[in-house]
Design an enzyme around this catalytic site. Structure first.
Site, PDB file in Angstrom:
ATOM      1  N   ASN A   1      -3.696   5.926  -2.635  1.00 18.18           N
ATOM      2  CA  ASN A   1      -3.383   6.093  -1.215  1.00 18.18           C
ATOM      3  C   ASN A   1      -2.746   7.444  -0.896  1.00 18.18           C
ATOM      4  OD1 ASN A   1      -4.542   3.721  -0.523  1.00 18.18           O
ATOM      5  ND2 ASN A   1      -2.642   2.553  -0.362  1.00 18.18           N
TER       6      ASN A   1
ATOM      7  N   HIS B   1      -1.128  -3.129  -7.276  1.00 20.21           N
ATOM      8  CA  HIS B   1      -1.849  -2.703  -6.069  1.00 20.21           C
ATOM      9  C   HIS B   1      -3.352  -2.862  -6.286  1.00 20.21           C
ATOM     10  CE1 HIS B   1      -3.054   0.622  -3.047  1.00 20.21           C
ATOM     11  NE2 HIS B   1      -2.872  -0.499  -2.405  1.00 20.21           N
TER      12      HIS B   1
ATOM     13  N   SER C   1       0.823  -1.213   0.000  1.00 21.91           N
ATOM     14  CA  SER C   1       0.000   0.000   0.000  1.00 21.91           C
ATOM     15  C   SER C   1       0.852   1.257   0.000  1.00 21.91           C
ATOM     16  CB  SER C   1      -0.851   0.061   1.275  1.00 21.91           C
ATOM     17  OG  SER C   1      -1.711  -1.024   1.365  1.00 21.91           O
TER      18      SER C   1
ATOM     19  N   GLU D   1      -3.685  -0.645  -9.562  1.00 27.53           N
ATOM     20  CA  GLU D   1      -2.602   0.279  -9.894  1.00 27.53           C
ATOM     21  C   GLU D   1      -1.390  -0.579 -10.289  1.00 27.53           C
ATOM     22  OE1 GLU D   1      -3.483   4.213  -7.208  1.00 27.53           O
ATOM     23  OE2 GLU D   1      -2.441   2.584  -6.198  1.00 27.53           O
TER      24      GLU D   1
HETATM   25  C1  HSC Z   1      -5.160   5.690   7.164  1.00 28.44           C
HETATM   26  C2  HSC Z   1      -4.621   4.695   6.160  1.00 28.44           C
HETATM   27  C3  HSC Z   1      -5.606   3.936   5.424  1.00 28.44           C
HETATM   28  C4  HSC Z   1      -5.166   3.515   4.062  1.00 28.44           C
HETATM   29  C5  HSC Z   1      -5.720   2.274   3.565  1.00 28.44           C
HETATM   30  C6  HSC Z   1      -5.181   1.847   2.241  1.00 28.44           C
HETATM   31  C7  HSC Z   1      -5.471   0.412   1.923  1.00 28.44           C
HETATM   32  C8  HSC Z   1      -5.180  -0.037   0.535  1.00 28.44           C
HETATM   33  O1  HSC Z   1      -3.851   0.064   0.128  1.00 28.44           O
HETATM   34  C9  HSC Z   1      -6.075   0.483  -0.548  1.00 28.44           C
HETATM   35  C10 HSC Z   1      -7.532   0.058  -0.395  1.00 28.44           C
HETATM   36  O2  HSC Z   1      -7.938  -1.041  -0.644  1.00 28.44           O
HETATM   37  S1  HSC Z   1      -8.521   1.309   0.160  1.00 28.44           S
HETATM   38  C11 HSC Z   1     -10.114   0.575   0.273  1.00 28.44           C
HETATM   39  C12 HSC Z   1     -10.818   0.621  -1.025  1.00 28.44           C
HETATM   40  N1  HSC Z   1     -12.142   0.069  -0.845  1.00 28.44           N
HETATM   41  C13 HSC Z   1     -13.227   0.845  -0.677  1.00 28.44           C
HETATM   42  O3  HSC Z   1     -13.152   2.050  -0.675  1.00 28.44           O
HETATM   43  C14 HSC Z   1     -14.482   0.078  -0.443  1.00 28.44           C
HETATM   44  C15 HSC Z   1     -15.658   0.976  -0.231  1.00 28.44           C
HETATM   45  N2  HSC Z   1     -16.871   0.181  -0.086  1.00 28.44           N
HETATM   46  C16 HSC Z   1     -17.578  -0.298  -1.150  1.00 28.44           C
HETATM   47  O4  HSC Z   1     -17.223  -0.101  -2.293  1.00 28.44           O
HETATM   48  C17 HSC Z   1     -18.823  -1.077  -0.825  1.00 28.44           C
HETATM   49  O5  HSC Z   1     -19.229  -0.710   0.464  1.00 28.44           O
HETATM   50  C18 HSC Z   1     -18.624  -2.623  -0.918  1.00 28.44           C
HETATM   51  C19 HSC Z   1     -18.386  -3.015  -2.381  1.00 28.44           C
HETATM   52  C20 HSC Z   1     -17.491  -3.130  -0.058  1.00 28.44           C
HETATM   53  C21 HSC Z   1     -19.901  -3.333  -0.410  1.00 28.44           C
HETATM   54  O6  HSC Z   1     -21.035  -2.947  -1.127  1.00 28.44           O
HETATM   55  P1  HSC Z   1     -22.314  -2.307  -0.443  1.00 28.44           P
HETATM   56  O7  HSC Z   1     -23.286  -2.103  -1.527  1.00 28.44           O
HETATM   57  O8  HSC Z   1     -21.843  -1.145   0.342  1.00 28.44           O
HETATM   58  O9  HSC Z   1     -22.907  -3.291   0.620  1.00 28.44           O
HETATM   59  P2  HSC Z   1     -23.072  -4.849   0.847  1.00 28.44           P
HETATM   60  O10 HSC Z   1     -24.534  -5.093   1.035  1.00 28.44           O
HETATM   61  O11 HSC Z   1     -22.141  -5.271   1.952  1.00 28.44           O
HETATM   62  O12 HSC Z   1     -22.602  -5.592  -0.460  1.00 28.44           O
HETATM   63  C22 HSC Z   1     -23.368  -5.595  -1.634  1.00 28.44           C
HETATM   64  C23 HSC Z   1     -22.975  -6.756  -2.472  1.00 28.44           C
HETATM   65  O13 HSC Z   1     -21.617  -6.620  -2.899  1.00 28.44           O
HETATM   66  C24 HSC Z   1     -21.057  -7.930  -3.055  1.00 28.44           C
HETATM   67  N3  HSC Z   1     -19.900  -8.096  -2.167  1.00 28.44           N
HETATM   68  C25 HSC Z   1     -19.480  -7.267  -1.186  1.00 28.44           C
HETATM   69  N4  HSC Z   1     -18.360  -7.721  -0.643  1.00 28.44           N
HETATM   70  C26 HSC Z   1     -18.044  -8.856  -1.298  1.00 28.44           C
HETATM   71  C27 HSC Z   1     -16.977  -9.767  -1.192  1.00 28.44           C
HETATM   72  N5  HSC Z   1     -15.986  -9.626  -0.296  1.00 28.44           N
HETATM   73  N6  HSC Z   1     -16.981 -10.829  -2.025  1.00 28.44           N
HETATM   74  C28 HSC Z   1     -17.951 -10.996  -2.920  1.00 28.44           C
HETATM   75  N7  HSC Z   1     -18.982 -10.166  -3.059  1.00 28.44           N
HETATM   76  C29 HSC Z   1     -19.031  -9.105  -2.261  1.00 28.44           C
HETATM   77  C30 HSC Z   1     -22.131  -8.925  -2.750  1.00 28.44           C
HETATM   78  O14 HSC Z   1     -22.795  -9.236  -3.928  1.00 28.44           O
HETATM   79  C31 HSC Z   1     -23.018  -8.116  -1.823  1.00 28.44           C
HETATM   80  O15 HSC Z   1     -24.296  -8.621  -1.751  1.00 28.44           O
HETATM   81  P3  HSC Z   1     -24.659  -9.744  -0.627  1.00 28.44           P
HETATM   82  O16 HSC Z   1     -26.078 -10.069  -0.918  1.00 28.44           O
HETATM   83  O17 HSC Z   1     -24.445  -9.080   0.704  1.00 28.44           O
HETATM   84  O18 HSC Z   1     -23.755 -10.902  -0.795  1.00 28.44           O
HETATM   85  N1  NAD Z   2      -6.131  -4.282   3.820  1.00 30.21           N
HETATM   86  C1  NAD Z   2      -6.281  -3.565   2.712  1.00 30.21           C
HETATM   87  O1  NAD Z   2      -7.337  -2.949   2.498  1.00 30.21           O
HETATM   88  C2  NAD Z   2      -5.174  -3.498   1.695  1.00 30.21           C
HETATM   89  C3  NAD Z   2      -5.481  -3.005   0.416  1.00 30.21           C
HETATM   90  C4  NAD Z   2      -4.462  -2.959  -0.561  1.00 30.21           C
HETATM   91  C5  NAD Z   2      -3.191  -3.401  -0.245  1.00 30.21           C
HETATM   92  N2  NAD Z   2      -2.944  -3.892   1.020  1.00 30.21           N
HETATM   93  C6  NAD Z   2      -1.589  -4.400   1.257  1.00 30.21           C
HETATM   94  O2  NAD Z   2      -1.644  -5.821   1.080  1.00 30.21           O
HETATM   95  C7  NAD Z   2      -0.730  -6.466   1.993  1.00 30.21           C
HETATM   96  C8  NAD Z   2      -1.497  -7.445   2.856  1.00 30.21           C
HETATM   97  O3  NAD Z   2      -2.521  -6.763   3.552  1.00 30.21           O
HETATM   98  P1  NAD Z   2      -3.744  -7.553   4.201  1.00 30.21           P
HETATM   99  O4  NAD Z   2      -4.720  -6.525   4.612  1.00 30.21           O
HETATM  100  O5  NAD Z   2      -4.156  -8.676   3.321  1.00 30.21           O
HETATM  101  O6  NAD Z   2      -3.045  -8.155   5.507  1.00 30.21           O
HETATM  102  P2  NAD Z   2      -3.528  -9.364   6.433  1.00 30.21           P
HETATM  103  O7  NAD Z   2      -2.940  -9.088   7.765  1.00 30.21           O
HETATM  104  O8  NAD Z   2      -4.994  -9.564   6.310  1.00 30.21           O
HETATM  105  O9  NAD Z   2      -2.820 -10.639   5.768  1.00 30.21           O
HETATM  106  C9  NAD Z   2      -1.437 -10.829   5.686  1.00 30.21           C
HETATM  107  C10 NAD Z   2      -1.163 -12.323   5.608  1.00 30.21           C
HETATM  108  O10 NAD Z   2       0.213 -12.514   5.302  1.00 30.21           O
HETATM  109  C11 NAD Z   2       0.664 -13.647   6.046  1.00 30.21           C
HETATM  110  N3  NAD Z   2       2.127 -13.573   6.131  1.00 30.21           N
HETATM  111  C12 NAD Z   2       2.873 -12.718   6.867  1.00 30.21           C
HETATM  112  N4  NAD Z   2       4.188 -12.954   6.650  1.00 30.21           N
HETATM  113  C13 NAD Z   2       4.255 -13.964   5.736  1.00 30.21           C
HETATM  114  C14 NAD Z   2       5.330 -14.647   5.088  1.00 30.21           C
HETATM  115  N5  NAD Z   2       6.598 -14.330   5.336  1.00 30.21           N
HETATM  116  N6  NAD Z   2       5.021 -15.644   4.220  1.00 30.21           N
HETATM  117  C15 NAD Z   2       3.742 -15.974   3.939  1.00 30.21           C
HETATM  118  N7  NAD Z   2       2.687 -15.349   4.527  1.00 30.21           N
HETATM  119  C16 NAD Z   2       2.946 -14.363   5.411  1.00 30.21           C
HETATM  120  C17 NAD Z   2      -0.047 -13.530   7.371  1.00 30.21           C
HETATM  121  O11 NAD Z   2      -0.088 -14.768   8.053  1.00 30.21           O
HETATM  122  C18 NAD Z   2      -1.431 -13.051   6.937  1.00 30.21           C
HETATM  123  O12 NAD Z   2      -2.320 -14.132   6.686  1.00 30.21           O
HETATM  124  C19 NAD Z   2      -0.031  -5.330   2.741  1.00 30.21           C
HETATM  125  O13 NAD Z   2       1.148  -5.004   2.077  1.00 30.21           O
HETATM  126  C20 NAD Z   2      -1.063  -4.194   2.660  1.00 30.21           C
HETATM  127  O14 NAD Z   2      -0.470  -2.931   2.787  1.00 30.21           O
HETATM  128  C21 NAD Z   2      -3.908  -3.955   1.983  1.00 30.21           C
END
Ligand code: HSC
Ligand code: NAD
Length: 309
Positions: free
Chosen positions: A215, A165, A144, A177
């Site tokens: 991100n 990504h 990430s 990405e």
């Molecule tokens: C501070 C630092 C933080 C940084 C973080 C960075 C992390 C990272 O690097 C980047 C990211 O990922 S950033 C994160 C980026 N992500 C975002 O931003 C996500 C934002 N959220 C969303 O886009 C929507 O809320 C969702 C699509 C998650 C759910 O949709 P919804 O409409 O709100 O609500 P719903 O009722 O629950 O689901 C409806 C239907 O969707 C389907 N379905 C859902 N999950 C499923 C799965 N795992 N499998 C299969 N299917 C799945 C299923 O059909 C379900 O119907 P069901 O009848 O219940 O089976």
């Molecule tokens: N959580 C998110 O929304 C998200 C989205 C995009 C990218 N990412 C990135 O993806 C990566 C994984 O994130 P996550 O949320 O799936 O974490 P997670 O904690 O859910 O899963 C990580 C997994 O890796 C396994 N693991 C750790 N060290 C290992 C090794 N040496 N060999 C094999 N397996 C090992 C752990 O047992 C665990 O099951 C990170 O780099 C994170 O930044 C996370």
């Protein structure tokens, strides 16, 4: 109907060749992201090995994949549930599991790493895999926040190393990405773009800069939401509702933090703060740190900013 010219025959065959380059995929890390990536790769006809550190984790990951596939087919095969069940079984057959990454990469075209967000741990993993994998194997990280070039530096295949990504939840989120580090070859990059399309995703090209595109914008926004709440300027519930109804986000920032995992969020923030300590956008949050210290990591542990059933 498209008009067939010599030129588009050539580009068709080259994109087919790029696609054919990736048949066997090894996904390392069977957590939130790795399980989703394995599911999508297997659903699009790739042969996938999912690797993690224990059989228990792999069993949990496989169960999660099956549950997610059932949600997918409920919609996709609404008219013919029996075809949906056959699809689930076919996809599951495309996935095997292992706790021994070095042995399984011997037959793989692409490694997608999705383990903990820690540079040293990722470097150690790739250093070991570099010795075991064939020359042609492409390595990628789903990091990430870490520079792809830093992760790749533990290997001798800088030209065959890039970033992929994905976004959480992988089966639903269309974006990938694709990151070209300075030493990533054009051919590797093209194969990764084509692989993303083969997964049914929409790739965007990114430079190897902190947070790539999404991100770099999302992390400061989410941290600002936490700070706004820490200052007492809004409840987390109101902030979440405001961003959903006022800005059209599908989840509010606190819901999304719980969904992503507070441990992963903290790894990202701490890493960027260490590199750029004077940047107020990346200042750590006492509230987030407290929750992580208490083991409240979000949806995956049942509690984070919110309680989850
Ligand atoms: C501070 C630092 C933080 C940084 C973080 C960075 C992390 C990272 O690097 C980047 C990211 O990922 S950033 C994160 C980026 N992500 C975002 O931003 C996500 C934002 N959220 C969303 O886009 C929507 O809320 C969702 C699509 C998650 C759910 O949709 P919804 O409409 O709100 O609500 P719903 O009722 O629950 O689901 C409806 C239907 O969707 C389907 N379905 C859902 N999950 C499923 C799965 N795992 N499998 C299969 N299917 C799945 C299923 O059909 C379900 O119907 P069901 O009848 O219940 O089976
Ligand atoms: N959580 C998110 O929304 C998200 C989205 C995009 C990218 N990412 C990135 O993806 C990566 C994984 O994130 P996550 O949320 O799936 O974490 P997670 O904690 O859910 O899963 C990580 C997994 O890796 C396994 N693991 C750790 N060290 C290992 C090794 N040496 N060999 C094999 N397996 C090992 C752990 O047992 C665990 O099951 C990170 O780099 C994170 O930044 C996370």
């Amino acid at each position: 109907m498209a008009f067939i010219t010599r030129q588009n025959i050539r580009s068709l065959s080259s994109s087919a060749a790029l696609r054919a380059a990736i048949k066997h995929v090894t996904v390392i890390g069977g957590g939130l992201m790795g399980a989703g990536i394995a599911q999508v790769a297997a659903s699009t006809g790739h042969s996938v090995v999912l690797v993690d550190t224990s059989e228990d984790i792999l069993k949990k990951a496989t169960k999660g994949i099956e549950a997610s596939l059932k949600r997918v087919v409920k919609k996709k095969f609404a008219e013919k549930p029996e075809d949906g069940e056959a699809f689930v079984q076919k996809v599951l057959k495309n996935i095997s599991t292992s706790t021994d990454a070095a042995s399984v990469v011997q037959g793989t075209d692409l490694v997608v790493e999705a383990i903990v967000e820690n540079l040293k741990v990722k470097q150690d993993l790739f250093g070991a895999l570099d010795k075991a994998a064939p020359q042609h194997t492409i390595f990628t990280s789903n990091t990430s926040s870490l520079p792809i070039a830093d992760i790749a530096s533990s290997t001798a295949r800088l030209d065959r190393f890039g970033g992929l990504h994905f976004f959480n939840p992988v089966p639903m989120m269309k974006l990938v990405e694709v990151i070209k580090a300075p030493a990533t070859s054009q051919q590797t990059f093209d194969v990764l773009l084509e692989f993303s399309k083969a997964l049914g995703k929409h790739p965007v090209s990114c430079k190897d800069t902190p947070g790539f595109i999404v991100n770099r914008l999302l992390v400061p926004y989410m941290l600002e939401a936490v700070r706004l709440h820490e200052r007492g300027h809004g409840s987390k519930e109101d902030i979440d509702v405001a961003m959903k109804l006022g800005a059209g986000y599908p989840m509010g920032p606190f819901e999304l933090l719980d969904y992503v995992g507070l441990d992963t969020s903290k790894f990202i923030i701490d890493g960027w703060h260490e590199k750029d300590p004077d940047n107020p956008l990346f200042a750590p949050s006492p509230l987030l740190n407290k929750l992580v210290a208490e083991g409240k990591l979000g949806k995956k542990t049942g509690e984070g900013f919110y309680k989850h059933k």
